[in-house]
Design a protein around this motif. Structure first.
Motif: not given
Length: 246
Positions: A191-196, A212-216, A222-234
């Protein structure tokens, strides 16, 4: 069907030579089209999907729509078909064989310059402009679906990126089917590139692809997606309620 080489030809025509990649949505093979004497890519869908009663009909319909797209930045769909093995149908998609590597693999290998990132993002947006104009929303833009090839990566001034976006039209269908099959252990895409709106379970439209294209390019720069988390839900929660780090 596993990742090993399949010797026989699907439908007596497409001889599968060697696997190019595997994911939750199937295995992609380099293949030889015996009828037209050309090398193609064949995506063989996983057996779990065949348990969905209406999947095959919907797959054919979506694949035919994708085959109507014609743009230099979109991987061309040549054919769809269905074979059988041990009494089970095997749906497959025949596509243009795109040379290069996925943007995801490229980013793991080397950083990009802002000019390179801009060129790739522009190519993706041009592909989306074409598909959206024909009523087709991708719904799963991510680095793994973007193929990139630089003729001369070291000398960017003389090297234009060749960019191809893959899986137009069938991404939603395949992800929906996978969601219903999670009890079988099938992996769902990141879900790293999933729209709201996707994260919130609301309908998607062309704006979904733009988010999603903006996330790319964010990740390319930056070397990382906009958000990272320990779970898909987060991570989905962050797409809905948070701003990415500046």
């Amino acid at each position: 069907m596993g990742t090993g080489v399949v010797v026989r030809a699907l439908s007596g025509r497409y001889e599968l030579l060697d696997p190019l990649g595997q994911g939750g949505m199937g295995v992609v093979y380099r293949a030889h089209d015996r009828e037209l004497e050309r090398t193609v890519a064949v995506k063989v869908l996983p057996a779990q999907m065949l348990r969905d009663a209406d999947f095959l009909a919907r797959f054919r319909r979506k694949a035919r729509a994708a085959a109507g797209l014609s743009h230099p930045n979109i991987a061309t769909v040549f054919d769809i078909g269905e074979d059988a093995q041990d009494g089970e149908p095997i749906p497959y998609l025949v596509m243009e064989l795109v040379e290069g590597e996925t943007l995801g693999d490229l980013l793991r290998r080397t950083p990009l310059t802002p000019a390179q990132a801009g060129q790739i993002a522009t190519a993706v947006l041009e592909a989306l402009e074409h598909s959206h104009g024909r009523g087709i929303v991708h719904r799963d833009i991510k680095p793994a679906d973007i193929m990139v090839r630089f003729a001369d990566f070291a000398d960017f001034a003389d090297s234009q990126a060749r960019v191809k976006v893959m899986d137009f039209g069938i991404a939603k269908l395949m992800s929906e089917t996978a969601t219903r099959l999670t009890s079988t252990g099938m992996r769902i895409g990141t879900p790293a590139y999933m729209s709201p709106e996707q994260a919130d379970g609301r309908p998607a439209d062309a704006r979904t692809d733009l988010y999603s294209t903006g996330c790319v390019p964010y990740e390319m720069l930056t070397g990382r997606p906009p958000f990272t988390a320990d779970s898909p839900a987060a991570m989905r929660f962050q797409h809905i309620y948070s701003r990415p780090p500046g």
